[in-house]
Design a protein around this motif. Structure first.
Motif, mmCIF file in Angstrom:
data_model
loop_
_atom_site.group_PDB
_atom_site.id
_atom_site.type_symbol
_atom_site.label_atom_id
_atom_site.label_comp_id
_atom_site.label_asym_id
_atom_site.label_seq_id
_atom_site.Cartn_x
_atom_site.Cartn_y
_atom_site.Cartn_z
ATOM 1 N N GLN A 328 1.030 -1.331 -0.011
ATOM 2 C CA GLN A 328 0.069 0.232 -0.060
ATOM 3 C C GLN A 328 0.882 1.157 0.071
ATOM 4 O O GLN A 328 0.341 2.366 -0.238
ATOM 5 C CB GLN A 328 -1.012 0.013 1.267
ATOM 6 C CG GLN A 328 -2.163 -0.943 1.386
ATOM 7 C CD GLN A 328 -2.878 -0.944 0.149
ATOM 8 O OE1 GLN A 328 -3.246 -0.148 -0.349
ATOM 9 N NE2 GLN A 328 -3.208 -2.016 -0.582
ATOM 10 N N ARG A 329 2.160 1.056 0.403
ATOM 11 C CA ARG A 329 3.197 2.353 0.252
ATOM 12 C C ARG A 329 4.049 2.503 -0.936
ATOM 13 O O ARG A 329 4.758 3.125 -1.026
ATOM 14 C CB ARG A 329 3.875 2.375 1.449
ATOM 15 C CG ARG A 329 3.228 2.372 2.888
ATOM 16 C CD ARG A 329 3.992 2.036 4.086
ATOM 17 N NE ARG A 329 4.849 3.107 4.055
ATOM 18 C CZ ARG A 329 6.130 3.004 5.069
ATOM 19 N NH1 ARG A 329 6.206 1.839 6.044
ATOM 20 N NH2 ARG A 329 6.959 3.906 5.191
ATOM 21 N N VAL A 330 3.459 1.960 -2.171
ATOM 22 C CA VAL A 330 4.403 1.695 -3.291
ATOM 23 C C VAL A 330 4.627 2.926 -3.959
ATOM 24 O O VAL A 330 5.604 3.121 -4.322
ATOM 25 C CB VAL A 330 3.477 0.630 -4.269
ATOM 26 C CG1 VAL A 330 2.235 1.233 -4.781
ATOM 27 C CG2 VAL A 330 4.426 0.341 -5.402
ATOM 28 N N GLU A 331 3.840 4.204 -3.671
ATOM 29 C CA GLU A 331 4.214 5.293 -4.310
ATOM 30 C C GLU A 331 5.115 6.078 -3.585
ATOM 31 O O GLU A 331 5.557 6.948 -3.987
ATOM 32 C CB GLU A 331 2.813 6.230 -4.414
ATOM 33 C CG GLU A 331 1.775 5.586 -5.436
ATOM 34 C CD GLU A 331 0.609 6.436 -5.448
ATOM 35 O OE1 GLU A 331 0.476 7.208 -4.477
ATOM 36 O OE2 GLU A 331 -0.471 5.953 -6.228
ATOM 37 N N GLU A 332 5.526 5.583 -2.454
ATOM 38 C CA GLU A 332 6.462 6.414 -1.508
ATOM 39 C C GLU A 332 7.750 6.282 -2.226
ATOM 40 O O GLU A 332 8.668 7.186 -2.321
ATOM 41 C CB GLU A 332 6.681 5.663 -0.328
ATOM 42 C CG GLU A 332 5.339 6.128 0.635
ATOM 43 C CD GLU A 332 5.469 5.603 2.015
ATOM 44 O OE1 GLU A 332 6.734 5.437 2.488
ATOM 45 O OE2 GLU A 332 4.597 5.603 2.829
ATOM 46 N N GLU A 333 8.102 5.243 -3.049
ATOM 47 C CA GLU A 333 9.734 5.138 -3.518
ATOM 48 C C GLU A 333 9.728 6.278 -4.976
ATOM 49 O O GLU A 333 10.580 6.878 -5.161
ATOM 50 C CB GLU A 333 10.219 4.168 -4.014
ATOM 51 C CG GLU A 333 9.545 3.135 -5.121
ATOM 52 C CD GLU A 333 10.236 1.952 -5.773
ATOM 53 O OE1 GLU A 333 11.470 1.752 -5.335
ATOM 54 O OE2 GLU A 333 9.589 1.000 -6.375
ATOM 55 N N VAL A 334 8.558 6.330 -5.639
ATOM 56 C CA VAL A 334 8.396 7.333 -6.617
ATOM 57 C C VAL A 334 8.438 8.641 -5.901
ATOM 58 O O VAL A 334 8.981 9.528 -6.624
ATOM 59 C CB VAL A 334 7.384 7.212 -7.545
ATOM 60 C CG1 VAL A 334 7.026 8.115 -8.703
ATOM 61 C CG2 VAL A 334 6.999 5.573 -7.891
ATOM 62 N N GLU A 335 7.787 8.982 -4.768
ATOM 63 C CA GLU A 335 7.590 10.255 -4.350
ATOM 64 C C GLU A 335 9.147 10.756 -3.863
ATOM 65 O O GLU A 335 9.451 11.705 -3.999
ATOM 66 C CB GLU A 335 6.767 10.190 -2.935
ATOM 67 C CG GLU A 335 5.332 10.317 -3.681
ATOM 68 C CD GLU A 335 4.412 9.732 -2.393
ATOM 69 O OE1 GLU A 335 5.084 9.806 -1.231
ATOM 70 O OE2 GLU A 335 3.002 9.914 -2.605
ATOM 71 N N GLU A 336 9.867 9.876 -3.518
ATOM 72 C CA GLU A 336 11.355 10.120 -3.302
ATOM 73 C C GLU A 336 12.096 10.516 -4.430
ATOM 74 O O GLU A 336 13.033 11.636 -4.392
ATOM 75 C CB GLU A 336 12.099 8.884 -2.446
ATOM 76 C CG GLU A 336 11.595 8.643 -0.952
ATOM 77 C CD GLU A 336 11.891 9.613 -0.030
ATOM 78 O OE1 GLU A 336 12.949 10.320 -0.260
ATOM 79 O OE2 GLU A 336 11.210 9.822 0.932
ATOM 80 N N VAL A 337 11.908 9.981 -5.289
ATOM 81 C CA VAL A 337 12.664 10.138 -6.741
ATOM 82 C C VAL A 337 12.075 11.669 -7.211
ATOM 83 O O VAL A 337 13.210 12.544 -7.515
ATOM 84 C CB VAL A 337 12.542 9.100 -7.892
ATOM 85 C CG1 VAL A 337 13.111 9.790 -8.945
ATOM 86 C CG2 VAL A 337 12.979 7.876 -7.499
ATOM 87 N N ILE A 338 10.762 11.937 -7.208
ATOM 88 C CA ILE A 338 10.416 13.345 -7.561
ATOM 89 C C ILE A 338 11.067 14.359 -6.585
ATOM 90 O O ILE A 338 11.452 15.424 -6.989
ATOM 91 C CB ILE A 338 9.092 13.455 -7.391
ATOM 92 C CG1 ILE A 338 8.376 12.254 -8.561
ATOM 93 C CG2 ILE A 338 8.533 14.848 -7.509
ATOM 94 C CD1 ILE A 338 6.911 12.206 -8.379
ATOM 95 N N GLU A 339 11.107 14.149 -5.346
ATOM 96 C CA GLU A 339 11.708 15.049 -4.313
ATOM 97 C C GLU A 339 13.197 15.275 -4.770
ATOM 98 O O GLU A 339 13.631 16.698 -4.638
ATOM 99 C CB GLU A 339 11.693 14.521 -2.994
ATOM 100 C CG GLU A 339 12.037 15.090 -1.742
ATOM 101 C CD GLU A 339 10.908 16.209 -1.506
ATOM 102 O OE1 GLU A 339 11.274 17.474 -0.874
ATOM 103 O OE2 GLU A 339 9.848 15.969 -1.958
ATOM 104 N N VAL A 340 13.853 14.450 -5.202
ATOM 105 C CA VAL A 340 15.211 14.638 -5.665
ATOM 106 C C VAL A 340 15.441 15.348 -6.997
ATOM 107 O O VAL A 340 16.090 16.369 -7.050
ATOM 108 C CB VAL A 340 15.940 13.184 -5.745
ATOM 109 C CG1 VAL A 340 17.581 13.504 -6.141
ATOM 110 C CG2 VAL A 340 16.307 12.759 -4.358
ATOM 111 N N VAL A 341 14.603 14.904 -8.143
ATOM 112 C CA VAL A 341 14.991 15.336 -9.498
ATOM 113 C C VAL A 341 13.983 16.604 -9.704
ATOM 114 O O VAL A 341 14.406 17.297 -10.759
ATOM 115 C CB VAL A 341 14.601 14.194 -10.508
ATOM 116 C CG1 VAL A 341 15.529 12.941 -10.346
ATOM 117 C CG2 VAL A 341 13.206 13.685 -10.426
ATOM 118 N N GLY A 342 13.134 16.820 -8.949
ATOM 119 C CA GLY A 342 12.070 17.971 -9.221
ATOM 120 C C GLY A 342 10.834 17.793 -9.733
ATOM 121 O O GLY A 342 10.690 16.805 -10.905
#
Length: 379
Positions: A328-342
């Motif tokens: 259920q927390r699958v989107e968290e790893e994508v959110e971490e990438v967005i936080e870094v790349v913008g």
């Protein structure tokens, strides 16, 4: 670079996820649910959206965009390269007189490209029966280990029935698509990370054949594996995605994680996603949500540090085993990438049955499992 993204759910129309702008001769990446991609109308549908587009299809174990992760949809990312260009080549692993030769297929695929000015190749490959280790070895042999290649083995949710891919036609089995990027202005970087931790004793591979593991320390490999899993062994082969193997072979500098795709009760053996050589040292691995998410942030940070310009496009390939852990927390790893790349970076990608990328600091690509690979592109 200009991009447009859309999504489609079953029995619905296409929905724009970004501004609907006019693109000239775009590269169109179409990832999604295998059943939906096998529709006889899918190619005509996307062709109407982008009449002069070049379409690369690949089935997934989940689609990735900046807004969601979903395995019951199709996502489309159209990319117009304004100062560079691309060339697409294909091969089919089933074309060699019905004998699957992953090495030769990979070698022949890359040899189709004009190497002059070739900056990068992104692979969208059949993922259900190809030997990914041999595929990458074949591709490397065609370039003398001197071409940056990243990509994915296609997925099929957690079904492991079949995968499909194609270029400008309805997706089909056995297909491998290679996208070659050319242009002096291209700035391409990548990174890979896992977040899995080894546990238990190291054991020696005493009997194996390509990607089939028969014995560890002269004992049946499957019996040993079941012993460690305990009650979870009743859930094999699905449970194996949560407990992959760390593999360190005698001729490799670094360890590779290998997913167990299936088991053979009669032979007491395990079928892995890639080759496992005799005399290799192996160890069980495990992880949790926090370490997987942390690994995604580290990969994005590493990829960004290697760049001269801000990324315009990020292609994420993450393993289905990670998706099962994240749940259920699958989107968290994508959110971490967005936080870094913008927020201005277009995010696309898929959950896969195998990730193709070099180790950091190297050029020769490898098959990986249980990792996230991030390819950042700008002009």
């Amino acid at each position: 670079m200009k991009t447009v993204q859309l999504k489609k759910t079953k029995n619905s129309d296409w929905e724009y996820l970004s501004e609907n702008i006019l693109l000239k001769k775009p590269l169109v990446l179409v990832f999604g649910n295998r059943y939906m991609l096998e529709s006889e109308t899918i190619f005509n549908e996307v062709k109407v959206l982008f009449p002069d587009g070049e379409f690369v299809f690949g089935s997934s174990a989940g689609d990735i965009t900046s807004q969601y992760v979903d395995d019951e949809i199709i996502t489309l990312t159209a990319i117009e390269f304004e100062r560079s260009n691309f060339v697409i080549k294909t091969a089919n692993v089933l074309d060699n007189d019905s004998k699957i030769n992953s090495f030769e297929t990979g070698k022949n695929l890359i040899e189709q490209f004009d190497i002059k000015g070739l900056k990068h190749v992104f692979i969208v490959s059949e993922g259900s029966f190809i030997n990914g280790s041999q595929l990458t070895l074949g591709m490397n042999s065609a370039t003398e280990n001197n071409l940056l290649i990243t990509g994915a083995l296609c997925g099929d949710a957690a079904r492991f029935e079949k995968t499909v891919a194609s270029y400008n036609e309805i997706p089909k089995s056995g297909e491998i698509v290679a996208i070659g990027l050319y242009g002096e202005t291209l700035d391409i970087s990548f990174a890979i990370n896992g977040g899995w931790t080894p546990f238990g004793p190291e054991r020696i591979v005493t009997k194996s054949n390509e990607n089939v593991l028969y014995e560890l320390d002269n004992q049946p490999a499957l019996d040993l594996y079941k012993k460690y899993l305990g009650e979870k062994s009743k859930e094999l082969p699905a449970a194996a995605l949560l407990y992959p193997l760390k593999v360190k072979s005698t001729n490799e500098k670094q360890s590779i994680v290998r997913t167990i795709l299936n088991i053979n009760e009669e032979e007491n053996s395990m079928i892995l996603a890639g080759d496992i050589l005799e005399n290799s040292r192996v160890q069980l691995m495990m992880t949790n949500v926090d370490t997987i998410v942390d690994a995604s942030e580290k990969a994005a940070t590493q990829a960004l540090a290697l760049r001269k310009t801000a990324p315009e496009l990020a292609i994420l390939v993450s393993c289905i085993g990670r998706k099962l852990v994240l749940d259920q927390r699958v989107e968290e790893e994508v959110e971490e990438v967005i936080e870094v790349v913008g927020q201005n970076t277009t995010i696309c990608g898929l959950y896969s049955y195998g990730e193709i990328a070099p180790f950091g600091g190297e050029k020769n690509c490898q098959l990986h499992n249980q990792t996230i690979t991030i390819t950042l592109i700008s002009e």
